[in-house]
Design an enzyme around this catalytic site. Sequence first.
Site, PDB file in Angstrom:
ATOM      1  N   ARG A   1     -23.967  28.641  -3.982  1.00 54.30           N
ATOM      2  CA  ARG A   1     -24.367  28.795  -2.679  1.00 54.30           C
ATOM      3  C   ARG A   1     -25.466  28.038  -2.223  1.00 54.30           C
ATOM      4  O   ARG A   1     -25.810  28.860  -1.084  1.00 54.30           O
ATOM      5  CB  ARG A   1     -23.367  28.985  -1.870  1.00 54.30           C
TER       6      ARG A   1
ATOM      7  N   SER B   1     -14.622  27.437   4.385  1.00 50.78           N
ATOM      8  CA  SER B   1     -14.835  28.790   3.967  1.00 50.78           C
ATOM      9  C   SER B   1     -16.234  28.613   5.087  1.00 50.78           C
ATOM     10  O   SER B   1     -17.067  28.987   4.682  1.00 50.78           O
ATOM     11  CB  SER B   1     -15.913  29.064   2.281  1.00 50.78           C
TER      12      SER B   1
ATOM     13  N   GLU C   1     -21.248  31.105   5.089  1.00 51.38           N
ATOM     14  CA  GLU C   1     -21.604  30.517   4.270  1.00 51.38           C
ATOM     15  C   GLU C   1     -22.367  28.695   5.257  1.00 51.38           C
ATOM     16  O   GLU C   1     -23.224  28.359   4.416  1.00 51.38           O
ATOM     17  CB  GLU C   1     -20.323  29.998   3.930  1.00 51.38           C
TER      18      GLU C   1
HETATM   19  N1  EPU Z   1      -7.169  34.417  -1.835  1.00 50.93           N
HETATM   20  C1  EPU Z   1      -6.218  35.329  -1.381  1.00 50.93           C
HETATM   21  N2  EPU Z   1      -6.097  35.385   0.309  1.00 50.93           N
HETATM   22  C2  EPU Z   1      -6.781  34.508   0.699  1.00 50.93           C
HETATM   23  C3  EPU Z   1      -7.701  33.254   0.717  1.00 50.93           C
HETATM   24  C4  EPU Z   1      -8.010  32.998  -1.498  1.00 50.93           C
HETATM   25  O1  EPU Z   1      -6.137  36.703  -1.616  1.00 50.93           O
HETATM   26  O2  EPU Z   1      -6.193  33.769   1.719  1.00 50.93           O
HETATM   27  C5  EPU Z   1      -7.671  35.461  -3.490  1.00 50.93           C
HETATM   28  C6  EPU Z   1      -6.257  34.810  -4.130  1.00 50.93           C
HETATM   29  O3  EPU Z   1      -6.982  35.389  -5.106  1.00 50.93           O
HETATM   30  C7  EPU Z   1      -7.197  33.226  -4.418  1.00 50.93           C
HETATM   31  C8  EPU Z   1      -8.647  33.306  -4.287  1.00 50.93           C
HETATM   32  O4  EPU Z   1      -8.272  34.280  -3.444  1.00 50.93           O
HETATM   33  O5  EPU Z   1      -6.238  32.976  -5.963  1.00 50.93           O
HETATM   34  C9  EPU Z   1      -9.084  32.102  -5.101  1.00 50.93           C
HETATM   35  O6  EPU Z   1      -9.410  31.773  -3.647  1.00 50.93           O
HETATM   36  P1  EPU Z   1      -9.884  29.889  -4.073  1.00 50.93           P
HETATM   37  O7  EPU Z   1      -9.076  29.262  -5.583  1.00 50.93           O
HETATM   38  O8  EPU Z   1      -8.929  29.473  -2.860  1.00 50.93           O
HETATM   39  O9  EPU Z   1     -11.440  30.135  -3.575  1.00 50.93           O
HETATM   40  P2  EPU Z   1     -11.885  30.675  -3.348  1.00 50.93           P
HETATM   41  O10 EPU Z   1     -12.909  31.544  -3.787  1.00 50.93           O
HETATM   42  O11 EPU Z   1     -11.585  31.409  -1.354  1.00 50.93           O
HETATM   43  C10 EPU Z   1     -13.934  28.712  -3.055  1.00 50.93           C
HETATM   44  C11 EPU Z   1     -14.810  28.039  -2.544  1.00 50.93           C
HETATM   45  C12 EPU Z   1     -14.287  26.564  -2.109  1.00 50.93           C
HETATM   46  C13 EPU Z   1     -13.730  26.184  -3.095  1.00 50.93           C
HETATM   47  C14 EPU Z   1     -12.571  27.147  -4.022  1.00 50.93           C
HETATM   48  C15 EPU Z   1     -11.977  26.430  -5.275  1.00 50.93           C
HETATM   49  C16 EPU Z   1     -16.835  29.993  -1.437  1.00 50.93           C
HETATM   50  C17 EPU Z   1     -17.236  30.232  -0.869  1.00 50.93           C
HETATM   51  N3  EPU Z   1     -15.916  29.030  -1.668  1.00 50.93           N
HETATM   52  O12 EPU Z   1     -12.815  29.400  -2.463  1.00 50.93           O
HETATM   53  O13 EPU Z   1     -14.821  25.966  -0.749  1.00 50.93           O
HETATM   54  O14 EPU Z   1     -13.092  25.135  -2.444  1.00 50.93           O
HETATM   55  O15 EPU Z   1     -13.559  27.552  -4.559  1.00 50.93           O
HETATM   56  O16 EPU Z   1     -12.807  26.282  -6.103  1.00 50.93           O
HETATM   57  O17 EPU Z   1     -17.127  30.116  -2.959  1.00 50.93           O
HETATM   58  C18 EPU Z   1     -15.872  25.781   0.940  1.00 50.93           C
HETATM   59  O18 EPU Z   1     -17.074  26.481   0.682  1.00 50.93           O
HETATM   60  O19 EPU Z   1     -15.707  25.807   2.098  1.00 50.93           O
HETATM   61  C19 EPU Z   1     -14.605  25.640  -0.201  1.00 50.93           C
HETATM   62  C20 EPU Z   1     -13.829  25.395   0.621  1.00 50.93           C
END
Ligand code: EPU
Length: 320
Positions: A126, A210, A307
């Site tokens: 990022r 995010s 972000e």
């Molecule tokens: N989780 C929770 N509660 C929540 C959301 C997530 O506990 O409300 C935990 C869960 O364990 C879940 C884990 O976090 O399995 C990961 O969640 P997710 O797969 O949605 O990924 P993220 O790490 O929250 C990142 C990116 C997203 C991208 C996804 C998939 C960042 C800041 N965000 O989110 O990017 O779509 O991975 O690769 O790195 C964006 O940047 O706008 C964005 C949506």
Amino acid sequence: MRAFLADPRTEVLGSGSNILILNSPLPQVAQITAAGWQALIVGEQVYLTAEAGLGLDALVRETTARGWFGLERLAEIPGTVGAAPMQNVGAYGVQLSDCVTGLTVWDRARARMAHWRPEDCGFAYRDSRFKQEEPRWLVLSVGLRLSTRPPADWPPLSYPGVHAAAEAYSAAHDRPFAELTPADLAEIITRVRRQKLPDWRNPPPGSAGSFFQNPVVPAAQASALRDRYPQLPQYATDQPARVKLSAGWLIEHCGWRGRREGDAGISAEHALVLVNHGHASGAALWSMAQHIQRDVLAHFGVPLIPEPRLLGAGERPASG
Ligand code: EPU
């Protein structure tokens, strides 16, 4: 136009999908609208150049429809091709920088064009030199290398949630995993994203995806947190002494998921997503974001970094 771009009051926007305007309206705005792309196919390699104003999702659909491998996991991300290198967009185990071959940029300070190799761009999670040195550089076009041949690990389904979505898709289309095309993967990823993230084509609610980066902390701190919170998702980074934590989990476990203060709120589907249910001001959203930062710091000792780009007069985060 050179003078307008050299003027520090001019904000250059992509499609505006990853910004929060904190206060007053922006005094001067410019937008790059050139949106063409072309590709040269050499053997199995596809060398593509896309202009900054093209939608990133439109490019993903164009390339996956032709059977080219590389961008399929970036499906359904809002924003433009020119904005994508700024925060090195990434999803489901891939980042834009994985296929960048070079960029053409405009230097607003010196009013001249430059060509950058990937190693000049300072790409990280990022992050990029464009973001670090903001607002000096404007991306005019992006060079990417795709392939007509699947990578060795095709199809890439290891990310949580993607495998289950692929199983459902495979069964519905009677297509085994090995035969999934780039367009199939883009569709699978689209379904996964639509379950969790607001539809950016049809607000409200508005969101910038995010709102915080997943925090990267020293390994010793991550290990102490793992002892206390074994459920907190942790991910290795390319630096052995640094570990990435799930910001969504931290925010949810401070009780923020689904919470609402007037029209400002946190998505009920994903705690990392700040939403505007209608008429919340930028200041109200930012105030809620700061409240979340304070809670997560107090509960877990982990600072959260916003972000999206925060624009306009008003208080800005030290790290933002
Ligand atoms: N989780 C929770 N509660 C929540 C959301 C997530 O506990 O409300 C935990 C869960 O364990 C879940 C884990 O976090 O399995 C990961 O969640 P997710 O797969 O949605 O990924 P993220 O790490 O929250 C990142 C990116 C997203 C991208 C996804 C998939 C960042 C800041 N965000 O989110 O990017 O779509 O991975 O690769 O790195 C964006 O940047 O706008 C964005 C949506």
